[in-house]
Design an enzyme around this catalytic site. Structure first.
Site, PDB file in Angstrom:
ATOM      1  N   ASP A 142      43.460  82.144 -77.878  1.00 28.15           N
ATOM      2  CA  ASP A 142      44.607  82.867 -77.333  1.00 28.15           C
ATOM      3  C   ASP A 142      45.439  83.416 -78.486  1.00 28.15           C
ATOM      4  OD1 ASP A 142      47.174  83.275 -75.728  1.00 28.15           O
ATOM      5  OD2 ASP A 142      45.934  82.320 -74.206  1.00 28.15           O
ATOM      6  N   HIS A 197      52.682  83.458 -74.966  1.00 26.27           N
ATOM      7  CA  HIS A 197      51.441  83.462 -74.184  1.00 26.27           C
ATOM      8  C   HIS A 197      50.554  82.256 -74.461  1.00 26.27           C
ATOM      9  CE1 HIS A 197      47.537  84.969 -72.666  1.00 26.27           C
ATOM     10  NE2 HIS A 197      48.257  85.734 -71.874  1.00 26.27           N
ATOM     11  N   SER A 515      46.016  85.317 -66.754  1.00 17.99           N
ATOM     12  CA  SER A 515      46.160  84.452 -67.933  1.00 17.99           C
ATOM     13  C   SER A 515      46.671  83.076 -67.555  1.00 17.99           C
ATOM     14  CB  SER A 515      47.165  85.061 -68.910  1.00 17.99           C
ATOM     15  OG  SER A 515      46.588  86.098 -69.620  1.00 17.99           O
TER      16      SER A 515
END
Ligand SMILES: *[C@@H]1O[C@H](CO)[C@@H](O)[C@H](O)[C@H]1NC(C)=O
Ligand SMILES: *[C@@H]1O[C@H](CO)[C@@H](O)[C@H](O)[C@H]1NC(C)=O
Ligand SMILES: *[C@@H]1O[C@H](CO)[C@@H](O)[C@H](O)[C@H]1NC(C)=O
Ligand SMILES: *[C@@H]1O[C@H](CO)[C@@H](O)[C@H](O)[C@H]1NC(C)=O
Ligand SMILES: *[C@@H]1O[C@H](CO)[C@@H](O)[C@H](O)[C@H]1NC(C)=O
Ligand SMILES: *[C@@H]1O[C@H](CO)[C@@H](O)[C@H](O)[C@H]1NC(C)=O
Ligand SMILES: *[C@@H]1O[C@H](CO)[C@@H](O)[C@H](O)[C@H]1NC(C)=O
Ligand SMILES: *[C@@H]1O[C@H](CO)[C@@H](O)[C@H](O)[C@H]1NC(C)=O
Ligand SMILES: *[C@@H]1O[C@H](CO)[C@@H](O)[C@H](O)[C@H]1NC(C)=O
Length: 728
Positions: A142, A197, A515
């Site tokens: 990621d 994220h 995600s």
């Protein structure tokens, strides 16, 4: 234009595939090319690095190739990245042992209530296997990660599992611990998370249970990952939201060799044939080592053929809602309340303010419906509520003095964090707002603080979640499964704001996207693995898919994309997945057979797999007979009737002596006539296999929705369900 404007708003939240990718850095006429060379050979006299160098010397005619070779993949598969001209790249592609040569395309990045919603309750209410869970390592490919987050505290954790061969190489000011046991990065960005994220995805999969967490009071409760006792190894392959292919391949090369049990990767967008798709390649070599890769379906829905993660060795995850929703009401001066969506933590105490439509506050001739600040006259907006045709206005409203914003939301089923009081309305409500502004003498409204509501119509696949059919392999239904991916509260990076132009800094925030759905499935897969450490990736995938809850395709309104093309086998049910009864198994050899059907030659497959491969003569039924837990067929004849068969084999992982009977339940679209032979399967022992054939007859197919049915094998305790989807 509207689409582009919306995309900026979503940058921090969603994978934005409509932003074109930046091409690779050019060195004069040279570009970075990835040279993929399949499996590593175990020949003692072979050193991959020297092979890479000799290939480069031969092709370039240069003796010193230091400035040509960018990196080598030598741990889990074979290949390298080099700066080459186009003609040099073409030459390399023709060399022996080279599978594919492709440019370094950049992919993009695509809480905690959600576990309760899935039925995996907190604490002692859930059966756990703590010692094995603690030996489970989740590889998170990621962006960066925030090691200081409470979700990754190592209080109560012993040293890393013995099998761990990785390192903590996070650069300056980055320390691992006994929870976050590994860190590697492959871009100039370093290891720290700047946009939240990577921190969110890791905490959803395997974050600790942290009590009393909320986003400014919204959604409060305990946040936790699926396997809170598991360890995390983080691999940063992105700068901002762009994630180069060569970095992704490096992360797979390392993660597999480091000893992770499972890989979760919430990024994508390659839309390339699989021999040039870094996630398909990396995941293939992971599968060959018994490691399951879980990948997000993408956020390019609800359009057909938008799904990525298309190969059968990847578990591809769509995003759906939970029964917790956020509503931000707008009360108009005439008393009407419009239910908008956002995460608005600001309290204007119900006060009403004058409404000003961006379109009528333009300083010159430009169309200010988009609320572009260069178009807006500050003096006409200050102290008022700005009304915008696009979500982008939320970013800019403060700079022109607005008190609040009401905008037409491109994704009205999802609430996003806003940096000032704001609410997003669906098309119809926005139209009534505009008609109110146009008809009232002095239009005004109140934007209320967000409320949490119980949403009965859940789960529903989010509009943004990418949809099938599968653009590369029509017999593989994708996405495979859906999981919570809307309005998920999870750990966040305090280095970036929770929304664009947001000066606030938070440790936990709410976000939406496939995600967020992907690490939920990774958490469930890890949970299953803690009970069955020897299960192969395909067994875990089958257990998750065949025990899924059926999703109500008509909950919104029936359309092509509200069906299995949105949710695959259905919504994950972690508790049922622990006890599937029977599983559809796939081994590496089965995937190779599938690739034969994809027209790869025996020679190429030999290099990819590192084994002797002989593809039998082309057989149209070959691909359909892959032992996948779902069945899909594209019917491209005219309206005459068709007959199609699917051969499958089930392995008993439940009760040793058991008898399963098949039933077929109709789905949507045209009626399919489905027969199963034999219709009863008897097992005497665990691990025993039994085969059967499904014959589907139909004709005159509905072209509006796919035609579907469900095959269910039941022994009275276990229901092993597979969707059958036929589309015109
Ligand atoms: C190191 O990280 C901590 C935690 O984010 C931060 O407070 C500190 O300023 C950083 N130090 C340096 C030198 O970057
Ligand atoms: C947190 O949730 C509880 C109910 O679970 C509620 O009573 C409490 O008021 C909430 N706290 C905040 C700050 O919203
Ligand atoms: C409830 O769920 C439906 C279906 O996903 C969605 O359209 C709607 O916006 C949700 N409402 C709230 C308040 O979250
Ligand atoms: C308020 O105005 C809107 C838009 O004109 C209209 O749809 C609605 O019915 C009005 N409400 C009342 C209570 O008059
Ligand atoms: C599916 O949703 C529709 C629309 O909300 C509802 O009428 C129907 O009863 C639901 N079906 C099931 C099986 O829940
Ligand atoms: C394989 O090649 C044949 C003949 O060129 C073609 O008809 C078929 O569609 C190809 N199959 C796939 C999966 O690309
Ligand atoms: C591969 O096949 C060839 C020819 O059939 C055989 O000579 C060779 O031993 C095989 N290699 C392996 C590793 O099985
Ligand atoms: C194709 O596969 C089916 C099922 O595996 C088999 O029955 C059939 O004989 C095969 N046909 C050819 C031409 O290989
Ligand atoms: C075609 O299939 C439909 C239902 O699947 C059936 O009712 C019809 O008789 C079939 N037509 C022919 C010509 O076989």
């Amino acid at each position: 234009m509207a689409k582009l404007a919306a995309s900026f708003f979503l940058l921090s939240c969603l994978l934005v595939v409509f932003l074109s990718s930046i091409s690779a850095v050019a060195y004069e006429d040279k570009k970075e090319y990835i040279v993929y060379m399949g499996s590593l050979t175990s020949r003692a006299d072979y050193t991959p690095m020297s092979h890479h160098m000799s290939i480069l010397q031969e092709v370039t005619g240069e003796s010193s190739i230091e400035d040509r070779l960018v990196r080598s993949y030598t741990r889990s598969f074979n290949g390298f990245v080099a700066r080459l001209t186009k003609s040099e790249g073409d030459k390399v592609a023709k060399m022996e042992g080279v599978v594919s040569v492709f440019t370094n395309k950049k992919l993009q990045l695509h809480t905690t209530m959600s576990w309760d919603f899935m039925g995996l309750k907190e604490g002692h209410k859930t059966k756990r296997n703590p010692s094995i869970e603690s030996d489970t390592i989740i590889g998170v490919i990621d962006g960066g990660i925030t090691p200081e987050s409470q979700s990754f505290s190592d209080k109560g954790f012993g040293p890393p599992p013995k099998k761990w061969k990785g390192v903590c190489s996070g650069g300056k000011n980055f320390t691992c611990n006994n929870k976050l046991i590994g860190a590697r990065y492959y871009t100039s960005e370093g290891m720290r998370d700047s946009d939240g994220h990577g921190t969110q995805t890791a905490s959803i999969a395997a974050g600790n249970a942290v009590p009393d967490v909320s986003f400014f009071g919204l959604g409060n409760g305990t946040v936790r990952g699926g396997v809170p006792a598991a360890r995390i190894a983080a691999y940063n392959v992105c700068t901002d939201i762009k994630c180069p292919s060569d970095a992704i391949l490096s992360a797979f090369d390392d993660a597999i060799a480091d000893g992770v049990d499972l890989i979760t990767i919430s990024l994508g967008g390659a839309r390339r044939p699989l021999e040039r798709d870094p996630i398909a390649i990396g995941a293939f070599h992971a599968m060959a080592k018994g490691i399951l890769t879980v990948n997000s379906a993408g956020n390019s829905g609800p359009y057909e053929y938008s799904v990525t993660g298309l190969v059968p060795w990847i578990l591809c995850v769509a995003a759906s809602t939970t029964n917790r929703g956020f509503v931000t009401n707008v009360v108009l001066g005439n008393g009407t309340t419009l239910a908008g969506k956002s995460l608005n933590s600001f309290d204007l105490k119900g006060n009403k303010y004058p409404l000003v439509y961006g379109k009528s506050a333009a300083s010159s001739n430009c169309d200010a419906g988009f609320c572009d600040p260069s178009c807006l006259e500050k003096s006409r907006i200050e102290g008022k509520i700005l009304v915008c045709d696009v979500a982008d206005g939320v970013k800019t409203a403060k700079s022109v003095g607005a008190i609040a914003v009401i905008f037409k939301s491109p994704i009205p089923d999802v609430a996003f964090v806003v940096p000032l009081p704001a609410s997003g309305l669906g098309k119809k409500d926005f139209e009534s707002l505009v008609s109110y502004i146009e008809s009232a003498d002095s239009p005004q409204a109140a934007v209320l603080k967000t409320e949490t509501v119980f949403n009965r119509t859940a789960p529903v696949v989010a509009s943004f979640s990418s949809r099938g059919p599968n653009a590369f392999a029509e017999n593989i239904l994708k996405p495979d499964i859906t999981a919570p991916g809307v309005e998920i509260l999870a750990a966040y990076s305090p280095d970036g704001g929770p929304s664009d132009n947001d000066p606030r800094r938070v440790k936990y925030s709410v976000n939406s996207g496939t995600s967020m759905a992907c690490p939920h499935i990774a958490g469930v897969a890890a949970y299953i693995k803690t009970f069955y450490p020897k299960w192969s990736p395909s067994m875990i995938q089958s257990a998750i898919m065949t025990t899924a809850w059926p999703v109500n395709a008509t909950a919104n309104s029936l359309s092509k994309t509200s069906t299995e093309f949105g949710y695959g086998a259905g919504h994950v049910n972690p508790i049922a997945a622990l006890n599937p009864g029977l599983v559809y198994e796939l081994e590496k050899a089965d995937h190779i057979t599938f690739l034969c059907g994809m027209n790869f030659t025996s020679d190429v497959l030999k290099v990819i797999s590192g084994e002797n491969v002989t593809c039998s003569p082309k057989n149209e039924t070959l691909q359909r007979n892959i032992n996948y837990p779902s069945m899909s067929y594209r019917y491209c004849g005219s309206d005459s009737n068709f007959t199609v068969t699917f051969d499958r084999t089930l392995t008993n992982v439940g009760t040793p002596s058991s008898t399963y009977k098949s039933t077929v339940v109709a789905g949507y679209g045209s009626k399919l006539s489905v027969s199963v032979t034999p219709s009863v399967l008897s097992f005497k022992t665990v691990n025993q296999k039994q085969s059967f054939r499904v014959t589907v007859i139909g004709g005159d197919l509905d072209s509006y929705v796919p035609s579907s049915a469900n095959l269910i094998w039941s022994d009275g305790t276990h229901n092993v369900r597979s969707p059958i989807v036929v589309y015109a």
